[in-house]
Design an enzyme around this catalytic site. Structure first.
Site, PDB file in Angstrom:
ATOM      1  N   SER A 165       0.805  -1.233   0.000  1.00 40.46           N
ATOM      2  CA  SER A 165       0.000   0.000   0.000  1.00 40.46           C
ATOM      3  C   SER A 165       0.835   1.279   0.000  1.00 40.46           C
ATOM      4  O   SER A 165       0.290   2.373  -0.190  1.00 40.46           O
ATOM      5  CB  SER A 165      -0.912   0.011   1.221  1.00 40.46           C
ATOM      6  OG  SER A 165      -0.142  -0.091   2.409  1.00 40.46           O
ATOM      7  N   TYR A 166       2.142   1.191   0.217  1.00 37.12           N
ATOM      8  CA  TYR A 166       2.993   2.400   0.218  1.00 37.12           C
ATOM      9  C   TYR A 166       3.192   2.877  -1.214  1.00 37.12           C
ATOM     10  O   TYR A 166       3.684   2.123  -2.040  1.00 37.12           O
ATOM     11  CB  TYR A 166       4.369   2.131   0.823  1.00 37.12           C
ATOM     12  CG  TYR A 166       4.398   1.654   2.253  1.00 37.12           C
ATOM     13  CD1 TYR A 166       3.296   1.769   3.098  1.00 37.12           C
ATOM     14  CD2 TYR A 166       5.546   1.063   2.789  1.00 37.12           C
ATOM     15  CE1 TYR A 166       3.349   1.319   4.414  1.00 37.12           C
ATOM     16  CE2 TYR A 166       5.603   0.622   4.098  1.00 37.12           C
ATOM     17  CZ  TYR A 166       4.504   0.753   4.901  1.00 37.12           C
ATOM     18  OH  TYR A 166       4.562   0.300   6.207  1.00 37.12           O
ATOM     19  N   SER A 167       2.854   4.132  -1.622  1.00 37.01           N
ATOM     20  CA  SER A 167       2.245   5.145  -0.770  1.00 37.01           C
ATOM     21  C   SER A 167       0.931   5.599  -1.424  1.00 37.01           C
ATOM     22  O   SER A 167       0.847   6.642  -2.042  1.00 37.01           O
ATOM     23  CB  SER A 167       3.208   6.320  -0.617  1.00 37.01           C
ATOM     24  OG  SER A 167       3.747   6.651  -1.915  1.00 37.01           O
TER      25      SER A 167
ATOM     26  N   GLY B 254       1.998   0.679  -4.098  1.00 36.84           N
ATOM     27  CA  GLY B 254       3.034  -0.123  -4.753  1.00 36.84           C
ATOM     28  C   GLY B 254       4.245   0.670  -5.193  1.00 36.84           C
ATOM     29  O   GLY B 254       5.212   0.099  -5.684  1.00 36.84           O
ATOM     30  N   GLU B 255       4.218   1.995  -4.995  1.00 36.52           N
ATOM     31  CA  GLU B 255       5.355   2.822  -5.431  1.00 36.52           C
ATOM     32  C   GLU B 255       6.648   2.426  -4.724  1.00 36.52           C
ATOM     33  O   GLU B 255       7.711   2.356  -5.340  1.00 36.52           O
ATOM     34  CB  GLU B 255       5.054   4.311  -5.180  1.00 36.52           C
ATOM     35  CG  GLU B 255       4.038   4.910  -6.127  1.00 36.52           C
ATOM     36  CD  GLU B 255       2.595   4.541  -5.798  1.00 36.52           C
ATOM     37  OE1 GLU B 255       1.721   4.726  -6.665  1.00 36.52           O
ATOM     38  OE2 GLU B 255       2.337   4.070  -4.664  1.00 36.52           O
TER      39      GLU B 255
END
Length: 314
Positions: free
Chosen positions: A53-55, A64-65
């Site tokens: 979930s980041y960010s 997914g970043e």
């Protein structure tokens, strides 16, 4: 080379500070992230913590970043076998919750972004009490059987659900949680100490605490009358308003002064010395922030220093 610690009952050997990946692709762009990751690895670090979930909370981001940045770094440095990669399932906008299908789909997506064929440590990010622990553990066990995950772990879970999960794993001979990621630091002790810590200790689980520096408050940069430019300053600054926060800061100042150490290092060293804790998690947005974090590997507090900090934080 700093000696590594065994993570709970697993065969994973980890550095005594886990590098938090929440800033990668958020407050640290790809170049900054690579620089921080390089410096962490150069200091002997090998334990990177992220989540699918980041960010997603940043406007324009989908989640997914951080995994994508870490995946690119691993590929460009050809060091996948040297790094223990931990990520989490359950809070990605497209993979919410912990149903069996969600866990399977989220794991595949994480593997793609990380550019790897296996995740070393896979956490349930937030417990999903609408799903029986039997379904969650069975789905995670399948990932282990398929070779896509080496070890499983839990975060943000009640002592009761943690115990039920461990009991089911043991009864059925399935993959078993080896670690727990609780919210735990000098100004937030009741979020772990008590039933959760007792359950972890009795089961031989390693704790890998998040918010280890209380969103930056325990770095000592927040003082009465100062303004800090940070995405997390409101949360961190609020601790100044409590008597506990001010007492903890005074005790940290004293120990840091006597040991010629950074305040953040002392705060992490207190955490690292607590029962069950294997490696606190802390993130660095810049290379300059990193030395104070990795220095925890070499700072052992005396019984007197630990007692002073424990008393101040009570």
């Amino acid at each position: 080379m700093t000696s590594l610690r065994t993570l709970g009952t697993s065969d994973l050997q980890v550095f005594s500070l886990a590098l938090g990946g929440n800033v990668f692709g958020w407050t640290a762009d790809e170049a900054q992230s690579f620089a921080v990751l390089d410096a962490y690895a150069a200091a002997g670090g090998n334990f990177i913590d992220t989540a699918d979930s980041y960010s997603a909370w940043v406007e324009g981001n989908g989640g997914g970043e951080s995994e994508t940045v870490i995946g690119k770094w691993l590929a460009s440095r050809s060091n996948r076998s040297d790094i223990v990669v931990a990520t989490k399932v359950g809070a990605h906008p497209e993979h919410r919750g912990l149903s069996a299908g969600t866990i399977k789909g989220a794991a595949e997506a994480s593997l793609r972004r990380l550019g790897t064929d296996h995740i070393d440590l896979y956490y349930t990010h937030f417990d999903d009490e609408t799903v029986p622990v039997e379904e969650i553990i069975t789905a995670l066990d399948q990932l282990v059987k398929d070779g896509k995950v080496r070890h499983i772990a839990a975060s943000n879970i009640s002592p009761e659900r943690l115990r039920a999960s461990l009991d089911f794993s043991e009864r059925e001979g399935l993959a078993r949680y080896v670690a727990l990621q609780p919210h735990y630091n000098l100004v937030s002790r009741d979020t772990y100490e008590g039933g959760l810590q007792d359950t972890a200790a009795s089961a031989g689980l390693a704790a890998v605490p998040y918010y280890a520096l209380a969103s930056g408050f325990l770095t000592g940069k927040y003082r009465p009358g100062t303004t800090v430019e940070s995405a997390r300053s409101a949360k961190a600054g609020s601790h100044l308003e409590s008597e506990q926060g001010r007492k903890v800061l005074a005790a940290l100042d004293r120990v840091a002064g006597e040991r010629n150490a950074e305040i953040a290092t002392v705060a992490l060293a207190w955490l690292a010395a607590q029962p069950t804790v294997a490696a606190p998690i802390a993130s660095a947005r810049t290379v300059e922030q990193l030395p104070a974090l990795v220095a925890v590997a070499d700072l052992r507090l005396t019984d007197g220093e630990l007692a002073l900090l424990t008393e101040a934080s009570a």
